[in-house]
Design a protein around this motif. Sequence first.
Motif, short mmCIF file in Angstrom:
data_model
loop_
_atom_site.label_atom_id
_atom_site.label_comp_id
_atom_site.label_asym_id
_atom_site.label_seq_id
_atom_site.Cartn_x
_atom_site.Cartn_y
_atom_site.Cartn_z
N ARG A 99 5.74 -21.63 -3.55
CA ARG A 99 7.17 -21.51 -3.81
C ARG A 99 7.77 -20.26 -3.16
NH1 ARG A 99 8.87 -24.98 -7.98
NH2 ARG A 99 7.19 -25.81 -9.23
N GLY A 100 7.18 -19.83 -2.07
CA GLY A 100 7.73 -18.68 -1.37
C GLY A 100 7.12 -17.37 -1.86
N CYS A 101 7.73 -16.29 -1.45
CA CYS A 101 7.23 -14.94 -1.73
C CYS A 101 7.84 -14.40 -3.02
CB CYS A 101 7.57 -14.03 -0.57
SG CYS A 101 7.16 -12.30 -0.87
N GLN A 150 7.35 -5.98 14.00
CA GLN A 150 7.72 -7.27 14.58
C GLN A 150 6.85 -8.40 14.04
OE1 GLN A 150 7.49 -6.36 18.75
NE2 GLN A 150 9.29 -5.05 18.69
N LEU A 151 5.55 -8.14 13.90
CA LEU A 151 4.65 -9.16 13.33
C LEU A 151 5.02 -9.46 11.88
CD1 LEU A 151 1.26 -7.99 14.87
CD2 LEU A 151 2.57 -10.05 15.47
N LEU A 152 5.40 -8.43 11.15
CA LEU A 152 5.79 -8.64 9.75
C LEU A 152 7.10 -9.42 9.65
CD1 LEU A 152 4.59 -5.30 8.19
CD2 LEU A 152 3.67 -7.59 7.77
N LEU A 153 8.00 -9.21 10.60
CA LEU A 153 9.22 -10.03 10.62
C LEU A 153 8.87 -11.50 10.84
CD1 LEU A 153 11.67 -7.77 12.66
CD2 LEU A 153 11.89 -8.45 10.25
N LEU A 154 7.92 -11.75 11.72
CA LEU A 154 7.47 -13.14 11.93
C LEU A 154 6.85 -13.70 10.65
CD1 LEU A 154 5.90 -12.86 15.50
CD2 LEU A 154 8.01 -14.09 14.86
N LYS A 155 6.02 -12.88 9.99
CA LYS A 155 5.37 -13.29 8.73
C LYS A 155 6.42 -13.63 7.67
CE LYS A 155 3.13 -10.94 4.93
NZ LYS A 155 4.39 -10.91 4.21
N GLU A 156 7.38 -12.74 7.49
CA GLU A 156 8.42 -12.95 6.47
C GLU A 156 9.25 -14.19 6.79
OE1 GLU A 156 8.69 -11.04 3.61
OE2 GLU A 156 6.87 -10.11 4.35
N GLY A 157 9.60 -14.35 8.07
CA GLY A 157 10.37 -15.52 8.48
C GLY A 157 9.59 -16.81 8.25
N ALA A 162 8.80 -21.74 5.42
CA ALA A 162 7.89 -22.65 4.71
C ALA A 162 8.45 -23.02 3.35
CB ALA A 162 6.51 -22.00 4.55
N HIS A 163 9.06 -22.06 2.68
CA HIS A 163 9.65 -22.33 1.37
C HIS A 163 10.83 -23.30 1.49
CE1 HIS A 163 10.84 -21.74 -2.75
NE2 HIS A 163 12.02 -21.29 -2.38
N THR A 167 10.90 -27.04 8.74
CA THR A 167 10.14 -27.21 9.97
C THR A 167 8.72 -27.62 9.59
OG1 THR A 167 9.45 -24.90 10.11
CG2 THR A 167 11.48 -25.47 11.23
N ALA A 168 8.05 -28.25 10.53
CA ALA A 168 6.73 -28.82 10.24
C ALA A 168 5.65 -27.77 9.99
CB ALA A 168 6.30 -29.75 11.38
N ASN A 169 5.60 -26.71 10.80
CA ASN A 169 4.52 -25.75 10.65
C ASN A 169 4.99 -24.34 11.02
OD1 ASN A 169 2.11 -24.34 10.53
ND2 ASN A 169 0.93 -26.10 11.23
N PRO A 170 5.73 -23.69 10.14
CA PRO A 170 6.26 -22.37 10.47
C PRO A 170 5.19 -21.32 10.71
CG PRO A 170 6.65 -22.88 8.16
CD PRO A 170 6.12 -24.12 8.80
N ALA A 171 4.02 -21.44 10.10
CA ALA A 171 2.95 -20.46 10.32
C ALA A 171 2.47 -20.52 11.76
CB ALA A 171 1.80 -20.69 9.35
N GLN A 172 2.32 -21.72 12.29
CA GLN A 172 1.86 -21.86 13.67
C GLN A 172 2.96 -21.50 14.67
OE1 GLN A 172 -1.38 -22.25 14.70
NE2 GLN A 172 -1.66 -21.88 12.51
N ASP A 173 4.22 -21.75 14.31
CA ASP A 173 5.32 -21.32 15.16
C ASP A 173 5.34 -19.79 15.25
OD1 ASP A 173 6.09 -23.96 15.50
OD2 ASP A 173 7.71 -23.85 14.01
N ALA A 174 5.17 -19.14 14.11
CA ALA A 174 5.14 -17.67 14.07
C ALA A 174 3.91 -17.14 14.80
CB ALA A 174 5.16 -17.19 12.63
N LYS A 175 2.79 -17.84 14.66
CA LYS A 175 1.56 -17.44 15.35
C LYS A 175 1.75 -17.46 16.87
CE LYS A 175 -3.31 -18.75 15.90
NZ LYS A 175 -4.36 -19.69 15.44
N ALA A 176 2.39 -18.49 17.38
CA ALA A 176 2.63 -18.59 18.82
C ALA A 176 3.47 -17.39 19.30
CB ALA A 176 3.31 -19.90 19.16
N ALA A 177 4.50 -17.04 18.54
CA ALA A 177 5.32 -15.87 18.89
C ALA A 177 4.51 -14.58 18.77
CB ALA A 177 6.56 -15.83 18.00
N ALA A 178 3.66 -14.50 17.75
CA ALA A 178 2.83 -13.31 17.54
C ALA A 178 1.88 -13.10 18.72
CB ALA A 178 2.04 -13.44 16.24
N ILE A 179 1.30 -14.17 19.20
CA ILE A 179 0.39 -14.07 20.35
C ILE A 179 1.12 -13.51 21.56
CG2 ILE A 179 -0.95 -15.43 22.02
CD1 ILE A 179 -1.74 -17.25 19.58
N GLN A 180 2.33 -13.97 21.80
CA GLN A 180 3.12 -13.46 22.93
C GLN A 180 3.43 -11.98 22.74
OE1 GLN A 180 6.55 -15.91 23.66
NE2 GLN A 180 5.32 -17.75 23.96
N LEU A 181 3.80 -11.59 21.53
CA LEU A 181 4.09 -10.18 21.26
C LEU A 181 2.87 -9.31 21.49
CD1 LEU A 181 6.22 -10.18 17.99
CD2 LEU A 181 6.83 -9.13 20.15
#
Length: 187
Positions: A99-101, A150-157, A162-163, A167-181
């Motif tokens: 149910r979110g954070c 920046q990674l924590l902003l991705l995590k929080e977003g 997800a809550h 979107t289908a998979n926000p963790a993997q979307d954030a992961k893709a951005a994290a890898i680029q960062l």
Amino acid sequence: MRPTKRDELVQQALQAFYRNGFQATGMDMLAAETGISKTSMYKHFRTKEDLILAVLRLRDEHFRNWLYRRMEELAETPRQQLIAMFDALEEWFAEPGYRGCMFIKASSEYQDTSHPIHKQSAEHKRMLEIHITDLARKAELRDADAIARQLLLLKEGAMVTAHLGHTANPAQDAKAAAIQLIEAHRQ
């Protein structure tokens, strides 16, 4: 060691607050859900806010221990662990009771930044930032402080997305951005 009545109350209150919110969960509802009388609750906690603070401390301990352990289990190096944070989040998002954070919720319900509940929520996020910054330094990333934020902003977003469930998979979307960062900050 057997949990005390106080420990049981905090654990059960955590579930009730997480499910229903802090303001919506009154002491009568807590008594009904936990089976612990209001008299007994007030023996352990002077106010509902004191109980909420105990709940947030417990949630902080459980969440950070779980997240750090999963990151270490999923990856060996600090750089890989930063990326694995998003795989751990994906596991959490898939849990039936997600149910979110709790800390985002608490700071939303107690918006005055000087309120102890708001401060406790901010402290949780600060402790995460310290850990992620430390990993970024160990990974020898340029400007570790900035990349950690920046990674924590991705995590929080990802947690909020997800809550909301749009979107289908926000963790993997954030992961893709994290890898680029992370790649952009490698020395």
